[in-house]
Design a protein around this motif. Sequence first.
Motif, PDB file in Angstrom:
ATOM      1  N   GLY A 163       0.801  -1.227   0.000  1.00 35.09           N
ATOM      2  CA  GLY A 163       0.000   0.000   0.000  1.00 35.09           C
ATOM      3  C   GLY A 163       0.830   1.271   0.000  1.00 35.09           C
ATOM      4  N   VAL A 164       2.067   1.197  -0.528  1.00 30.90           N
ATOM      5  CA  VAL A 164       2.916   2.398  -0.576  1.00 30.90           C
ATOM      6  C   VAL A 164       2.300   3.446  -1.503  1.00 30.90           C
ATOM      7  N   THR A 165       1.918   3.009  -2.699  1.00 25.90           N
ATOM      8  CA  THR A 165       1.369   3.958  -3.665  1.00 25.90           C
ATOM      9  C   THR A 165       0.033   4.512  -3.164  1.00 25.90           C
ATOM     10  N   SER A 166      -0.778   3.643  -2.551  1.00 27.21           N
ATOM     11  CA  SER A 166      -2.058   4.124  -1.986  1.00 27.21           C
ATOM     12  C   SER A 166      -1.804   5.184  -0.930  1.00 27.21           C
ATOM     13  N   LEU A 167      -0.765   4.972  -0.111  1.00 31.28           N
ATOM     14  CA  LEU A 167      -0.445   5.950   0.938  1.00 31.28           C
ATOM     15  C   LEU A 167      -0.072   7.294   0.305  1.00 31.28           C
ATOM     16  N   CYS A 168       0.797   7.252  -0.714  1.00 31.11           N
ATOM     17  CA  CYS A 168       1.202   8.510  -1.368  1.00 31.11           C
ATOM     18  C   CYS A 168      -0.010   9.246  -1.913  1.00 31.11           C
ATOM     19  N   VAL A 169      -0.816   8.521  -2.667  1.00 29.59           N
ATOM     20  CA  VAL A 169      -1.962   9.140  -3.343  1.00 29.59           C
ATOM     21  C   VAL A 169      -2.953   9.695  -2.323  1.00 29.59           C
ATOM     22  N   ASN A 170      -3.310   8.880  -1.345  1.00 30.87           N
ATOM     23  CA  ASN A 170      -4.369   9.314  -0.421  1.00 30.87           C
ATOM     24  C   ASN A 170      -3.900  10.319   0.622  1.00 30.87           C
ATOM     25  N   LEU A 171      -2.646  10.219   1.014  1.00 28.27           N
ATOM     26  CA  LEU A 171      -2.112  11.241   1.915  1.00 28.27           C
ATOM     27  C   LEU A 171      -2.037  12.569   1.147  1.00 28.27           C
ATOM     28  N   GLY A 172      -1.594  12.484  -0.103  1.00 29.18           N
ATOM     29  CA  GLY A 172      -1.524  13.679  -0.955  1.00 29.18           C
ATOM     30  C   GLY A 172      -2.909  14.299  -1.121  1.00 29.18           C
ATOM     31  N   LEU A 173      -3.916  13.454  -1.384  1.00 32.71           N
ATOM     32  CA  LEU A 173      -5.279  13.969  -1.556  1.00 32.71           C
ATOM     33  C   LEU A 173      -5.808  14.570  -0.257  1.00 32.71           C
ATOM     34  N   ALA A 174      -5.436  13.954   0.877  1.00 34.13           N
ATOM     35  CA  ALA A 174      -5.890  14.488   2.172  1.00 34.13           C
ATOM     36  C   ALA A 174      -5.307  15.882   2.385  1.00 34.13           C
ATOM     37  N   PHE A 175      -4.022  16.043   2.077  1.00 30.42           N
ATOM     38  CA  PHE A 175      -3.403  17.373   2.206  1.00 30.42           C
ATOM     39  C   PHE A 175      -4.097  18.367   1.277  1.00 30.42           C
ATOM     40  N   ARG A 176      -4.386  17.910   0.066  1.00 34.26           N
ATOM     41  CA  ARG A 176      -4.933  18.794  -0.960  1.00 34.26           C
ATOM     42  C   ARG A 176      -6.404  19.108  -0.689  1.00 34.26           C
ATOM     43  N   ARG A 177      -7.205  18.069  -0.541  1.00 30.10           N
ATOM     44  CA  ARG A 177      -8.657  18.268  -0.460  1.00 30.10           C
ATOM     45  C   ARG A 177      -9.109  18.723   0.923  1.00 30.10           C
ATOM     46  N   SER A 178      -8.491  18.183   1.983  1.00 29.66           N
ATOM     47  CA  SER A 178      -8.976  18.534   3.326  1.00 29.66           C
ATOM     48  C   SER A 178      -8.219  19.704   3.929  1.00 29.66           C
ATOM     49  N   LEU A 179      -6.933  19.844   3.599  1.00 30.66           N
ATOM     50  CA  LEU A 179      -6.146  20.900   4.246  1.00 30.66           C
ATOM     51  C   LEU A 179      -5.725  22.008   3.287  1.00 30.66           C
ATOM     52  N   ASP A 180      -6.174  21.871   2.014  1.00 34.34           N
ATOM     53  CA  ASP A 180      -5.925  22.902   1.010  1.00 34.34           C
ATOM     54  C   ASP A 180      -4.439  23.244   0.855  1.00 34.34           C
ATOM     55  N   LYS A 181      -3.604  22.226   0.879  1.00 34.26           N
ATOM     56  CA  LYS A 181      -2.158  22.438   0.735  1.00 34.26           C
ATOM     57  C   LYS A 181      -1.742  22.259  -0.727  1.00 34.26           C
ATOM     58  N   ARG A 182      -0.597  22.869  -1.055  1.00 32.63           N
ATOM     59  CA  ARG A 182      -0.010  22.637  -2.391  1.00 32.63           C
ATOM     60  C   ARG A 182       0.793  21.344  -2.303  1.00 32.63           C
ATOM     61  N   VAL A 183       0.414  20.376  -3.141  1.00 27.98           N
ATOM     62  CA  VAL A 183       0.993  19.036  -2.998  1.00 27.98           C
ATOM     63  C   VAL A 183       1.483  18.490  -4.337  1.00 27.98           C
ATOM     64  N   ALA A 184       2.617  17.821  -4.292  1.00 29.80           N
ATOM     65  CA  ALA A 184       3.094  17.099  -5.482  1.00 29.80           C
ATOM     66  C   ALA A 184       3.513  15.699  -5.074  1.00 29.80           C
ATOM     67  N   LEU A 185       3.271  14.747  -5.962  1.00 28.45           N
ATOM     68  CA  LEU A 185       3.706  13.372  -5.740  1.00 28.45           C
ATOM     69  C   LEU A 185       4.807  13.057  -6.746  1.00 28.45           C
ATOM     70  N   VAL A 186       5.813  12.345  -6.300  1.00 26.09           N
ATOM     71  CA  VAL A 186       6.924  11.981  -7.185  1.00 26.09           C
ATOM     72  C   VAL A 186       7.003  10.461  -7.246  1.00 26.09           C
ATOM     73  N   ASP A 187       6.953   9.920  -8.455  1.00 24.68           N
ATOM     74  CA  ASP A 187       7.006   8.463  -8.601  1.00 24.68           C
ATOM     75  C   ASP A 187       8.450   8.010  -8.798  1.00 24.68           C
ATOM     76  N   LEU A 188       9.057   7.566  -7.695  1.00 24.74           N
ATOM     77  CA  LEU A 188      10.420   7.022  -7.815  1.00 24.74           C
ATOM     78  C   LEU A 188      10.402   5.502  -7.848  1.00 24.74           C
ATOM     79  N   ASP A 189       9.217   4.921  -7.888  1.00 27.94           N
ATOM     80  CA  ASP A 189       9.140   3.479  -8.149  1.00 27.94           C
ATOM     81  C   ASP A 189       9.222   3.381  -9.667  1.00 27.94           C
ATOM     82  N   LEU A 190      10.440   3.626 -10.169  1.00 24.22           N
ATOM     83  CA  LEU A 190      10.631   3.981 -11.576  1.00 24.22           C
ATOM     84  C   LEU A 190      10.200   2.889 -12.553  1.00 24.22           C
ATOM     85  N   GLN A 191      10.369   1.633 -12.159  1.00 26.33           N
ATOM     86  CA  GLN A 191      10.014   0.566 -13.088  1.00 26.33           C
ATOM     87  C   GLN A 191       8.512   0.303 -13.106  1.00 26.33           C
ATOM     88  N   ALA A 192       7.865   0.403 -11.937  1.00 26.79           N
ATOM     89  CA  ALA A 192       6.423   0.119 -11.877  1.00 26.79           C
ATOM     90  C   ALA A 192       5.628   1.283 -12.475  1.00 26.79           C
TER      91      ALA A 192
END
Length: 405
Positions: free
Chosen positions: A155-184
Motif C-alpha cells: 500500500g505504498v502507492t495508496s499511501l502517497c496518493v491518499n495522503l496527498g489527496l488528504a493534504f490537498r482536499r482537506s487541508l488545502d495544501k499545495r501538494v506534489a507526488l513523485v514516482d520514484l518506483d521507476l520501473q512500476a
Amino acid sequence: MIDGREQDKRKVLRVTLVADSPEHKSELKNALSGVAEPLLEVLDGGPPQGEAGAPATPADVALVAFNGNEAASLEYLRQQAAQSPRPVVFAVLQERSAGLMKRVIRAGADELFFSPLDTGELTGALLKISEARWRAEHAQGGTIISTVSLSGGCGVTSLCVNLGLAFRRSLDKRVALVDLDLQAGALPVMLNLEPETSILPLTHAERKFDSLLIESVLTRHPSGLYVLAAPKRIEESESVSEATVGATLDVMREMFDFVIVDCGDHISETTVAAWERSEHLFYVLEQSVTSVRAAWRFLDLFERLSLSLLEPRFIVNRCASGHAIDEKRLEETLGREIFAALPRDDRMMERVELEGRDLFELAGTSPLARSYEALARRISPVPEARQTASGGFIARLFSTFGGRS
Ligand SMILES: Nc1ncnc2c1ncn2[C@@H]1O[C@H](COP(=O)(O)OP(=O)(O)OP(=O)(O)O)[C@@H](O)[C@H]1O
Ligand SMILES: [Mg+2]
C-alpha cells in the motif's frame, strides 16, 4: 552568491568549553583537536558559573566537564537549557554512575560522554549537529515525505496518493507526488491520470533546475495535486540519477507545501537521495510475518545508511482489528512505535479503482479517508520534530538552529 570561504564559515560549529580547571579544559581541547570534520571554532566558556559563564550569543555546542563542582555544573546546564536559542549540550562525565547520568540528563544535557573522550564519538555527535544545521538552513519551503516498503503490494502507492489527496482536499495544501518506483510507474494510474511527460526530460536537461523547468514535466490532477511521473519505458528509468532526483526535490520543496515520494519496494541511490532530503520517511507494512521480516531487513539496512536525522516511522496498512498480529505485537517485534494504522476497506478501494474517482470524492467521510486525513493533520503544519521542541535531541537541534515555518 556565496563564495567558497563564506561557505566554509557557515559550516563552522562554535563550541564552548566549560570546565572547573585548566587541566580539564585542555583535556576537552585535546579531544576536539582530533576532530577533522566539522570545522570547529573553540571558545573558552570559563568555569561553570551560571549566567557569568554563558556567552551573550550562545555557541552551537557547549561541552561541559563534570569533574569538580557538580552543583555548579548542573546549574550551568539548567541555564543553558532555558536559553532560546540554546546550544546543544554535551556533558563529559568522569564516572559511569547511573545516578549522576540521570541528574545530568534531567538538568538538560543532550548527549553524555565519558572521560577519556573518544574523538570518534565526538566527531559523530558534532557531525549530526552540523548536518542538522545544514538541513535547517537549506530546508526553506515545503516538507518532503518519502514512503517505502520492502514487501510489495503493501500500500505504498495508496499511501502517497491518499495522503496527498488528504493534504490537498482537506487541508488545502499545495501538494506534489513523485514516482520514484521507476520501473512500476503505477502512481498516475491510481489517480486515473495519463501523463504526457515524466522525470525523463530532467535527466538530460542542460539548463539549471528551476520551477519553470519542473512545472513543464508535472501532470495536474483535477484536485489540484501534481504528479511527477516515472519514465514511460522501463529501460529509461536507468537514466534517472541520484543527482537528478536531488536537484528536482530541492526545487519542488520551494514550489509545494508537501512533496510525497513513492520509493516503491527497493532501495537504490535514487531513493536514498530522496531520503537525504526528507523530513519524514514512512515504511508501510501489513499484519503478516513476511511483512514484519521485511521491515526488520529494512531497519538493518537503514541503520547502516547512517542517515542520522531521519527516523523511519511505521504505518500498518489494511489493519484489521482482532488479527493475531495486532499493533502491540508489531511494536514489540519491531521495537518501534506504530505511527499510524490504516483500516482495511477492500470494497472502497475496489470502487476507487473501477470508478476512476478518488477516495475523497467517493467517500470523504469513510473511516479510511478519515484515517488518511488524521495522518495528514498529524504531519501538518510543521514537521513533527519541531512540535515537540522541548523534548528529544533532534527536536532541540531544530529549535537551536531555527526551524522553518
Ligand atoms: N487500506 C486498504 N484496504 C484495502 N485495500 C487496499 C488498502 N490499501 C491499498 N489497498 C489495495 O492494495 C493494492 C496494493 O496497493 P498499492 O498499489 O498501493 O501497494 P504498493 O505497495 O504500492 O504495491 P507495489 O509493490 O506494487 O508498488 C491495491 O489494489 C490497493 O487498492
Ligand atoms: Mg506501488
